[in-house]
Design an enzyme around this catalytic site. Structure first.
Site, mmCIF file in Angstrom:
data_model
loop_
_atom_site.group_PDB
_atom_site.id
_atom_site.type_symbol
_atom_site.label_atom_id
_atom_site.label_comp_id
_atom_site.label_asym_id
_atom_site.label_seq_id
_atom_site.Cartn_x
_atom_site.Cartn_y
_atom_site.Cartn_z
ATOM 1 N N HIS A 1 44.579 31.187 48.615
ATOM 2 C CA HIS A 1 44.057 30.680 49.511
ATOM 3 C C HIS A 1 44.183 29.918 50.215
ATOM 4 O O HIS A 1 44.036 29.022 50.884
ATOM 5 C CB HIS A 1 42.115 30.448 48.807
ATOM 6 C CG HIS A 1 41.313 30.359 49.800
ATOM 7 N ND1 HIS A 1 39.727 29.896 49.765
ATOM 8 C CD2 HIS A 1 41.033 30.113 50.862
ATOM 9 C CE1 HIS A 1 39.091 30.237 50.011
ATOM 10 N NE2 HIS A 1 39.613 30.185 51.856
ATOM 11 N N ARG B 1 36.401 35.978 52.679
ATOM 12 C CA ARG B 1 35.713 35.690 51.419
ATOM 13 C C ARG B 1 35.840 36.101 50.012
ATOM 14 O O ARG B 1 35.522 37.852 50.366
ATOM 15 C CB ARG B 1 34.305 35.352 51.483
ATOM 16 C CG ARG B 1 34.228 33.280 52.651
ATOM 17 C CD ARG B 1 35.028 32.667 51.226
ATOM 18 N NE ARG B 1 35.070 31.138 52.593
ATOM 19 C CZ ARG B 1 35.905 30.724 53.504
ATOM 20 N NH1 ARG B 1 36.569 31.137 53.191
ATOM 21 N NH2 ARG B 1 35.720 29.638 53.639
#
Length: 308
Positions: free
Chosen positions: A271, A223
């Site tokens: 991502h 993250r």
């Protein structure tokens, strides 16, 4: 029972088809076409608008389309109902492949070879054998363990760190603050696959970079909140770090003009390290829905106190 789907980055019709194969008869609605909100008992979501889930009065189950659930937990209005995160073979295989790709990219000097190709220069570069390269993995959960096993199959020396002690065949394991301090100085390529919690937020910072050997590489596929961006840029500029591969960011999409885009020692991906494909992940959704309907324990239910 009715399931509501909400994701700006996933194809709702693909999910509708795969869910229908496994759960025939289940009504499938797509936000914002909610209809009567009182009908909704389950929600399959990725980064829904804040407050949306709280607007469903009979919601009994939340299913995350991703392995990470902190975007949901950060919503102060999140209903106090069971939350299930995505843990599928597809995600695990994708992540292990991404990690192996980045380790090989930096170890086998693919950036340097790309520059040599552009210059039309035939120049073999020396590299150490894999067994002489140490990869440290932060996080030995499902994704970290699979990545460690993949790297071991390529003959890398693999170290693994977790909050509590864990054992993985062929991996030297470390735990707690003392374990992290012992692992970092041995690590040539550091991979972050940790869940984002108050304890891990900002973990990839100047102090951690200083504990790595000079010229180490940092890969973050967990993250964006794990990384202190200014500290990474400073470590690269000083030469403390050789490079970094980043798949996740504090703000997504990464804004135009952000220094990561153009930095010569940073490789950016949007991502995509592990993608939740409906055909590979709908089985897990169906298993959770069936367990919920039957009142059985839910697979991969999130402990909200731990954050995963």
């Amino acid at each position: 029972m009715t399931l509501l789907f909400c994701s700006a980055s996933d194809n709702a019709e693909d999910w509708r088809l795969e869910i229908a194969k496994r759960l025939p008869g289940l009504e499938f609605r797509v936000w914002p076409d909610v209809g009567d909100s009182a009908d909704i008992t389950m929600a399959l979501v990725w980064k829904p608008p804040a407050g949306m889930l709280a607007s469903l009065p009979n919601l009994g189950l939340i299913l995350s389309l991703g392995a990470g659930v902190e975007p949901l937990l950060e919503d102060p209005t999140l209903p106090d109902v069971p939350l299930v995160r995505m843990v599928s073979d597809g995600l695990t295989v994708d992540m292990a492949g991404y990690v192996a790709l980045q380790v090989l990219r930096w170890h086998r000097q693919m950036e340097e070879y790309a520059a040599l190709q552009a210059a039309e220069r035939w120049q073999p570069l020396g590299h150490k054998p894999a067994r002489d390269v140490t990869v440290g993995i932060l996080g030995l959960g499902e994704l970290g363990t699979a990545s460690a096993r993949t790297l071991r199959s390529l003959d890398y020396r693999v170290l693994g760190w977790s909050r509590t002690p864990k054992s993985v065949d062929g991996v030297e394991s470390f735990a707690g603050a003392d374990g992290l301090a012992a692992m970092l100085p041995q690590t040539d390529i550091l991979i972050c696959l940790l869940p984002l919690t108050p304890d891990t937020r900002g973990l990839l910072n100047a102090d951690l970079f200083a504990a790595l050997p000079p010229g180490a590489v940092v890969v973050n596929a967990a993250r964006g909140g794990h990384l202190v961006e200014a500290d990474l840029l400073a470590a690269l500029e000083s030469g403390r770090l050789r490079g970094s591969s980043l798949d996740v960011f504090a703000e997504e999409p990464l804004r135009p003009g952000h220094p990561f885009w153009s930095h010569p020692a940073i490789r950016v991906t949007p991502h995509v390290a592990a993608i939740t494909h409906p055909s590979r992940s709908a089985d897990q959704v169906a298993a959770a829905v069936n367990a919920f309907r039957a009142g059985r324990p839910l697979p991969n239910q999130v402990d909200r106190q731990q954050g995963y």
